[in-house]
Design a protein around this motif. Structure first.
Motif, PDB file in Angstrom:
ATOM      1  N   THR A   2      16.056 -19.510 -29.920  1.00  0.00           N
ATOM      2  CA  THR A   2      17.115 -20.112 -29.127  1.00  0.00           C
ATOM      3  C   THR A   2      17.485 -19.177 -27.975  1.00  0.00           C
ATOM      4  N   ASP A   3      17.582 -19.752 -26.764  1.00  0.00           N
ATOM      5  CA  ASP A   3      17.984 -18.930 -25.617  1.00  0.00           C
ATOM      6  C   ASP A   3      19.447 -18.533 -25.742  1.00  0.00           C
ATOM      7  N   THR A   4      19.763 -17.315 -25.333  1.00  0.00           N
ATOM      8  CA  THR A   4      21.152 -16.860 -25.315  1.00  0.00           C
ATOM      9  C   THR A   4      21.917 -17.624 -24.243  1.00  0.00           C
ATOM     10  N   LEU A   5      23.141 -17.989 -24.569  1.00  0.00           N
ATOM     11  CA  LEU A   5      23.965 -18.724 -23.611  1.00  0.00           C
ATOM     12  C   LEU A   5      24.645 -17.744 -22.667  1.00  0.00           C
ATOM     13  N   ARG A   6      24.569 -18.036 -21.370  1.00  0.00           N
ATOM     14  CA  ARG A   6      25.278 -17.211 -20.383  1.00  0.00           C
ATOM     15  C   ARG A   6      26.363 -18.052 -19.712  1.00  0.00           C
ATOM     16  N   LEU A   7      27.568 -17.496 -19.637  1.00  0.00           N
ATOM     17  CA  LEU A   7      28.662 -18.127 -18.889  1.00  0.00           C
ATOM     18  C   LEU A   7      28.830 -17.329 -17.615  1.00  0.00           C
ATOM     19  N   GLN A   8      28.625 -17.960 -16.482  1.00  0.00           N
ATOM     20  CA  GLN A   8      28.595 -17.208 -15.231  1.00  0.00           C
ATOM     21  C   GLN A   8      29.072 -18.073 -14.068  1.00  0.00           C
ATOM     22  N   GLU A   9      29.423 -17.385 -12.970  1.00  0.00           N
ATOM     23  CA  GLU A   9      29.723 -18.152 -11.773  1.00  0.00           C
ATOM     24  C   GLU A   9      28.445 -18.899 -11.374  1.00  0.00           C
ATOM     25  N   THR A  10      28.604 -20.123 -10.932  1.00  0.00           N
ATOM     26  CA  THR A  10      27.449 -20.968 -10.639  1.00  0.00           C
ATOM     27  C   THR A  10      26.518 -20.307  -9.618  1.00  0.00           C
ATOM     28  N   GLN A  11      25.238 -20.246  -9.970  1.00  0.00           N
ATOM     29  CA  GLN A  11      24.215 -19.610  -9.137  1.00  0.00           C
ATOM     30  C   GLN A  11      23.435 -20.687  -8.372  1.00  0.00           C
ATOM     31  N   PRO A  12      22.787 -20.291  -7.266  1.00  0.00           N
ATOM     32  CA  PRO A  12      21.999 -21.283  -6.510  1.00  0.00           C
ATOM     33  C   PRO A  12      20.998 -22.032  -7.393  1.00  0.00           C
ATOM     34  N   ARG A  15      22.477 -25.166  -9.097  1.00  0.00           N
ATOM     35  CA  ARG A  15      23.021 -26.261  -8.288  1.00  0.00           C
ATOM     36  C   ARG A  15      22.243 -27.577  -8.421  1.00  0.00           C
ATOM     37  N   PRO A  16      20.874 -27.541  -8.336  1.00  0.00           N
ATOM     38  CA  PRO A  16      20.164 -28.820  -8.424  1.00  0.00           C
ATOM     39  C   PRO A  16      20.324 -29.521  -9.779  1.00  0.00           C
ATOM     40  N   GLN A  17      20.753 -28.781 -10.797  1.00  0.00           N
ATOM     41  CA  GLN A  17      20.881 -29.375 -12.138  1.00  0.00           C
ATOM     42  C   GLN A  17      22.254 -29.999 -12.369  1.00  0.00           C
ATOM     43  N   PRO A  42      35.833 -23.658  -0.651  1.00  0.00           N
ATOM     44  CA  PRO A  42      36.030 -22.248  -1.011  1.00  0.00           C
ATOM     45  C   PRO A  42      37.186 -22.026  -1.983  1.00  0.00           C
ATOM     46  N   ALA A  43      38.066 -23.024  -2.179  1.00  0.00           N
ATOM     47  CA  ALA A  43      39.185 -22.864  -3.114  1.00  0.00           C
ATOM     48  C   ALA A  43      38.754 -23.079  -4.566  1.00  0.00           C
ATOM     49  N   VAL A  44      37.484 -23.368  -4.772  1.00  0.00           N
ATOM     50  CA  VAL A  44      37.040 -23.785  -6.105  1.00  0.00           C
ATOM     51  C   VAL A  44      36.255 -22.679  -6.802  1.00  0.00           C
ATOM     52  N   LEU A  45      36.611 -22.458  -8.070  1.00  0.00           N
ATOM     53  CA  LEU A  45      35.839 -21.585  -8.961  1.00  0.00           C
ATOM     54  C   LEU A  45      34.903 -22.478  -9.762  1.00  0.00           C
ATOM     55  N   SER A  46      33.607 -22.185  -9.692  1.00  0.00           N
ATOM     56  CA  SER A  46      32.595 -22.998 -10.363  1.00  0.00           C
ATOM     57  C   SER A  46      31.893 -22.140 -11.401  1.00  0.00           C
ATOM     58  N   LEU A  47      31.965 -22.570 -12.655  1.00  0.00           N
ATOM     59  CA  LEU A  47      31.343 -21.806 -13.738  1.00  0.00           C
ATOM     60  C   LEU A  47      30.234 -22.619 -14.390  1.00  0.00           C
ATOM     61  N   SER A  48      29.160 -21.925 -14.741  1.00  0.00           N
ATOM     62  CA  SER A  48      28.016 -22.551 -15.396  1.00  0.00           C
ATOM     63  C   SER A  48      27.802 -21.944 -16.764  1.00  0.00           C
ATOM     64  N   ALA A  49      27.350 -22.782 -17.692  1.00  0.00           N
ATOM     65  CA  ALA A  49      26.836 -22.306 -18.979  1.00  0.00           C
ATOM     66  C   ALA A  49      25.331 -22.551 -18.938  1.00  0.00           C
ATOM     67  N   LEU A  55      20.809 -25.542 -17.239  1.00  0.00           N
ATOM     68  CA  LEU A  55      22.262 -25.701 -17.158  1.00  0.00           C
ATOM     69  C   LEU A  55      22.703 -26.641 -18.287  1.00  0.00           C
ATOM     70  N   VAL A  56      23.524 -26.143 -19.201  1.00  0.00           N
ATOM     71  CA  VAL A  56      23.971 -26.969 -20.329  1.00  0.00           C
ATOM     72  C   VAL A  56      25.458 -27.304 -20.239  1.00  0.00           C
ATOM     73  N   GLY A  57      26.181 -26.605 -19.375  1.00  0.00           N
ATOM     74  CA  GLY A  57      27.597 -26.895 -19.202  1.00  0.00           C
ATOM     75  C   GLY A  57      28.072 -26.425 -17.849  1.00  0.00           C
ATOM     76  N   HIS A  58      29.166 -27.039 -17.382  1.00  0.00           N
ATOM     77  CA  HIS A  58      29.680 -26.695 -16.051  1.00  0.00           C
ATOM     78  C   HIS A  58      31.161 -27.040 -15.986  1.00  0.00           C
TER      79      HIS A  58
END
Ligand SMILES: CC(C)(COP(=O)(O)OP(=O)(O)OC[C@H]1O[C@@H](n2cnc3c(N)ncnc32)[C@H](O)[C@@H]1OP(=O)(O)O)[C@@H](O)C(=O)NCCC(=O)NCCS
Length: 173
Positions: A2-12, A15-17, A42-49, A55-58
């Motif tokens: 199983t891949d480790t889950l990363r919670l991070q600011e959305t990366q380029p 985006r397509p996912q 620019p006022a938005v914080l975007s987080l990805s899982a 991409l499994v969560g956003h």
């Protein structure tokens, strides 16, 4: 393995996912335009899982202000977890990570419009006094929820001022 889950600011690479993730999580709603507009703000914080390259969560958090008040606030939403990964803690992980980041930058309160049975698990309380940009249907009072991040126990008051993507009446009922 199983891949480790990363919670991070959305990366380029994430985006397509994003459109496909929202389409899978909300098969009966089209959130693509709102999400795209928020991602460009620019006022938005975007987080990805992200698991591996997938991409499994956003989650999106929009920073805003209350009319006549000094405090900074934010609105949580939308948030989506892919159906194959729901109920494994990803949603709560994204919310917890977002709240921690907003707290660190001095945001005093976060609001969310959603199911109280879910968001109460993350510390949200029902029936905020904050006035949303457009009137909510009366039966949605419980769904308009708040949480202080600065240690205070009091719900702030005032009209919520948000950037343009949120200024559409149909998003509020
Ligand atoms: C709602 C959502 C973001 C939750 O994320 P998640 O990763 O599945 O949830 P978590 O694993 O963090 O939390 C799971 C717990 O919350 C509960 N839960 C999940 N979705 C819920 C919902 N819509 N209402 C009430 N409780 C819910 C589950 O019962 C679970 O509790 P349990 O483990 O005791 O059974 C996700 O299910 C989703 O994308 N759903 C479809 C889109 C949606 O409704 N988004 C929210 C509106 S903006």
């Amino acid at each position: 393995m199983t891949d480790t889950l990363r919670l991070q600011e959305t990366q380029p690479a994430d985006r397509p996912q994003i459109p496909g993730l929202y389409a899978a999580a909300f098969p009966e709603e089209d959130l693509a335009a709102l999400v795209e507009a928020l991602l460009a703000d620019p006022a938005v914080l975007s987080l990805s899982a992200v698991a591996g390259e997938t991409l499994v969560g956003h989650a999106l958090f929009t920073r805003g202000r209350l009319e006549g008040a000094a405090e900074h606030v934010a609105l949580l939403g939308p948030i989506a977890v892919h159906p194959q990964h729901q109920r494994t803690g990803i949603g709560q992980g994204l919310i917890t990570e977002g709240l921690a980041r907003l707290k660190a930058e001095g945001v005093a309160q976060v609001l969310v419009l959603g199911d109280p049975s879910y968001y109460s698990r993350c510390g949200f309380r029902p029936e905020s006094r904050v006035v949303p940009p457009y009137p909510l249907p009366a039966e949605w009072g419980q769904a308009w929820q708040w949480q202080r991040l600065d240690g205070s126990e009091a719900d702030l008051a005032g009209r919520l001022m948000l950037p343009a993507p949120w200024m559409r009446a149909e998003l509020w009922g």
